[in-house]
Design a protein around this motif. Structure first.
Motif, PDB file in Angstrom:
ATOM      1  N   GLN A  19       0.815  -1.209   0.000  1.00  0.00           N
ATOM      2  CA  GLN A  19       0.000   0.000   0.000  1.00  0.00           C
ATOM      3  C   GLN A  19       0.853   1.265   0.000  1.00  0.00           C
ATOM      4  O   GLN A  19       0.477   2.275  -0.615  1.00  0.00           O
ATOM      5  CB  GLN A  19      -0.946  -0.007   1.209  1.00  0.00           C
ATOM      6  CG  GLN A  19      -2.016  -1.077   1.143  1.00  0.00           C
ATOM      7  CD  GLN A  19      -2.921  -0.914  -0.071  1.00  0.00           C
ATOM      8  OE1 GLN A  19      -3.156   0.203  -0.538  1.00  0.00           O
ATOM      9  NE2 GLN A  19      -3.433  -2.029  -0.586  1.00  0.00           N
ATOM     10  N   VAL A 181      -7.466   1.063   8.733  1.00  0.00           N
ATOM     11  CA  VAL A 181      -8.064   0.406   7.565  1.00  0.00           C
ATOM     12  C   VAL A 181      -8.101  -1.099   7.807  1.00  0.00           C
ATOM     13  O   VAL A 181      -7.115  -1.695   8.244  1.00  0.00           O
ATOM     14  CB  VAL A 181      -7.245   0.705   6.293  1.00  0.00           C
ATOM     15  CG1 VAL A 181      -7.877   0.030   5.089  1.00  0.00           C
ATOM     16  CG2 VAL A 181      -7.118   2.205   6.070  1.00  0.00           C
ATOM     17  N   ASP A 182      -9.233  -1.706   7.502  1.00  0.00           N
ATOM     18  CA  ASP A 182      -9.391  -3.162   7.610  1.00  0.00           C
ATOM     19  C   ASP A 182      -8.573  -3.822   6.496  1.00  0.00           C
ATOM     20  O   ASP A 182      -8.932  -3.733   5.323  1.00  0.00           O
ATOM     21  CB  ASP A 182     -10.866  -3.529   7.485  1.00  0.00           C
ATOM     22  CG  ASP A 182     -11.130  -5.014   7.703  1.00  0.00           C
ATOM     23  OD1 ASP A 182     -10.156  -5.809   7.713  1.00  0.00           O
ATOM     24  OD2 ASP A 182     -12.308  -5.386   7.859  1.00  0.00           O
ATOM     25  N   ARG A 184      -8.286  -6.809   5.698  1.00  0.00           N
ATOM     26  CA  ARG A 184      -8.865  -8.018   5.101  1.00  0.00           C
ATOM     27  C   ARG A 184      -9.484  -7.709   3.739  1.00  0.00           C
ATOM     28  O   ARG A 184      -9.838  -8.633   2.993  1.00  0.00           O
ATOM     29  CB  ARG A 184      -9.940  -8.606   6.019  1.00  0.00           C
ATOM     30  CG  ARG A 184      -9.418  -9.124   7.354  1.00  0.00           C
ATOM     31  CD  ARG A 184     -10.571  -9.538   8.250  1.00  0.00           C
ATOM     32  NE  ARG A 184     -11.450  -8.397   8.524  1.00  0.00           N
ATOM     33  CZ  ARG A 184     -12.581  -8.477   9.241  1.00  0.00           C
ATOM     34  NH1 ARG A 184     -12.979  -9.646   9.721  1.00  0.00           N
ATOM     35  NH2 ARG A 184     -13.320  -7.385   9.452  1.00  0.00           N
ATOM     36  N   GLN A 185      -9.644  -6.440   3.426  1.00  0.00           N
ATOM     37  CA  GLN A 185     -10.214  -6.048   2.141  1.00  0.00           C
ATOM     38  C   GLN A 185      -9.235  -6.360   1.009  1.00  0.00           C
ATOM     39  O   GLN A 185      -8.076  -6.697   1.234  1.00  0.00           O
ATOM     40  CB  GLN A 185     -10.526  -4.555   2.149  1.00  0.00           C
ATOM     41  CG  GLN A 185     -11.475  -4.095   3.233  1.00  0.00           C
ATOM     42  CD  GLN A 185     -11.650  -2.594   3.201  1.00  0.00           C
ATOM     43  OE1 GLN A 185     -12.515  -2.073   2.487  1.00  0.00           O
ATOM     44  NE2 GLN A 185     -10.844  -1.875   3.969  1.00  0.00           N
ATOM     45  N   THR A 186      -9.711  -6.189  -0.223  1.00  0.00           N
ATOM     46  CA  THR A 186      -8.829  -6.392  -1.368  1.00  0.00           C
ATOM     47  C   THR A 186      -7.799  -5.266  -1.430  1.00  0.00           C
ATOM     48  O   THR A 186      -7.988  -4.193  -0.838  1.00  0.00           O
ATOM     49  CB  THR A 186      -9.619  -6.405  -2.686  1.00  0.00           C
ATOM     50  OG1 THR A 186     -10.149  -5.091  -2.924  1.00  0.00           O
ATOM     51  CG2 THR A 186     -10.750  -7.433  -2.638  1.00  0.00           C
ATOM     52  N   ASP A 188      -7.134  -3.319  -3.864  1.00  0.00           N
ATOM     53  CA  ASP A 188      -7.718  -2.133  -4.497  1.00  0.00           C
ATOM     54  C   ASP A 188      -8.643  -1.385  -3.543  1.00  0.00           C
ATOM     55  O   ASP A 188      -8.677  -0.141  -3.546  1.00  0.00           O
ATOM     56  CB  ASP A 188      -8.483  -2.522  -5.761  1.00  0.00           C
ATOM     57  CG  ASP A 188      -7.552  -2.934  -6.893  1.00  0.00           C
ATOM     58  OD1 ASP A 188      -6.343  -2.620  -6.810  1.00  0.00           O
ATOM     59  OD2 ASP A 188      -8.036  -3.564  -7.853  1.00  0.00           O
ATOM     60  N   GLU A 189      -9.420  -2.116  -2.763  1.00  0.00           N
ATOM     61  CA  GLU A 189     -10.324  -1.467  -1.809  1.00  0.00           C
ATOM     62  C   GLU A 189      -9.541  -0.691  -0.752  1.00  0.00           C
ATOM     63  O   GLU A 189      -9.898   0.436  -0.389  1.00  0.00           O
ATOM     64  CB  GLU A 189     -11.218  -2.510  -1.143  1.00  0.00           C
ATOM     65  CG  GLU A 189     -12.290  -3.079  -2.055  1.00  0.00           C
ATOM     66  CD  GLU A 189     -13.021  -4.257  -1.455  1.00  0.00           C
ATOM     67  OE1 GLU A 189     -14.165  -4.517  -1.873  1.00  0.00           O
ATOM     68  OE2 GLU A 189     -12.449  -4.938  -0.562  1.00  0.00           O
ATOM     69  N   ILE A 190      -8.468  -1.305  -0.254  1.00  0.00           N
ATOM     70  CA  ILE A 190      -7.631  -0.636   0.746  1.00  0.00           C
ATOM     71  C   ILE A 190      -6.995   0.609   0.145  1.00  0.00           C
ATOM     72  O   ILE A 190      -7.003   1.693   0.748  1.00  0.00           O
ATOM     73  CB  ILE A 190      -6.543  -1.591   1.261  1.00  0.00           C
ATOM     74  CG1 ILE A 190      -7.177  -2.760   2.013  1.00  0.00           C
ATOM     75  CG2 ILE A 190      -5.549  -0.861   2.166  1.00  0.00           C
ATOM     76  CD1 ILE A 190      -6.208  -3.882   2.328  1.00  0.00           C
ATOM     77  N   GLU A 193      -9.455   3.533  -0.201  1.00  0.00           N
ATOM     78  CA  GLU A 193      -9.764   4.164   1.094  1.00  0.00           C
ATOM     79  C   GLU A 193      -8.628   5.089   1.526  1.00  0.00           C
ATOM     80  O   GLU A 193      -8.854   6.195   2.014  1.00  0.00           O
ATOM     81  CB  GLU A 193     -10.010   3.079   2.142  1.00  0.00           C
ATOM     82  CG  GLU A 193     -10.514   3.614   3.470  1.00  0.00           C
ATOM     83  CD  GLU A 193     -10.930   2.509   4.426  1.00  0.00           C
ATOM     84  OE1 GLU A 193     -11.045   2.810   5.634  1.00  0.00           O
ATOM     85  OE2 GLU A 193     -11.142   1.362   3.972  1.00  0.00           O
TER      86      GLU A 193
END
Length: 206
Positions: A19, A181-182, A184-186, A188-190, A193
């Motif tokens: 990330q 930020v969780d 466990r998300q994908t 792309d989702e992370i 966010e």
């Protein structure tokens, strides 16, 4: 200092490096001058310290000695890399920073949150991030993603659970300066966010 300082934090296997790289690329595309770095490390001396504190050969290293080594690496890192970049007006994106020491040594090693935070604040001359992004993941899941564990990653699961709680406690104490930020998300989702929060922060400054 006119720059902006972002630190990525979280337990093992949370995806910080991934990330951090995605955010740095996004900000560079937006026209920002980016300095990517990591802790422990970032300078030759700090990288040498990294080779000690993360080396499984030194399992059993005294907890206080460990804390001092991390602080020493951080002090050198800030003096040589982070502070000069912020003074130039750059955006610094760092993989781990003070909160890792507070969580791993202050909470995990039970040396005390304030003791370890004060040590790093002294070593860095009060250089703290503008925004800290905590990628939160259950230690059991995070460690399952680690192929060749280093000295810290090889600690018992109970240690890593304490570290996770340390990060969450720090974020709860100052929510305006943190984004949890969780993880466990994908990917792309992370990333989306994180981009939303960082773009808003930098837009407000502009």
């Amino acid at each position: 200092m006119t720059g902006y300082f972002i630190a990525f934090e979280g337990g093992e296997g949370a995806g910080k490096s991934t990330q951090e790289g995605l955010l740095a690329a996004h900000l560079a595309e937006s026209g920002h001058v980016i300095v990517r770095t990591r802790e422990p490390g970032g300078t030759p001396a700090s990288e040498a310290i990294r080779s000690v504190v993360l080396n499984p050969e030194f399992t059993g290293l005294d907890s206080r000695a460990e804390a001092l080594l991390f602080a020493a690496a951080r002090g050198e890192h800030v003096a040589r890399v982070i502070r000069p970049a912020l003074e130039r007006g750059d955006v610094v994106v760092c993989d781990r920073y003070i909160d890792s020491s507070v969580s791993y040594q202050g909470v995990g090693r039970e040396l005390g949150i304030e003791t370890i935070r004060d040590l790093s604040i002294w070593a860095t001359q009060d250089c703290v991030p503008d925004l800290t992004i905590v990628l939160d993941v259950d230690p059991a899941l995070g460690l399952s993603r680690v192929a060749n564990p280093d000295r810290m990653e090889a600690e018992p699961i109970e240690f890593h659970r304490s570290v996770r709680q340390g990060f969450l406690t720090l974020a709860a104490l100052d929510p305006s300066r943190y984004l949890v930020v969780d993880a466990r998300q994908t990917i792309d989702e992370i990333a989306a966010e994180i981009r939303t929060r960082v773009d808003a922060e930098l837009g407000a400054r502009a």
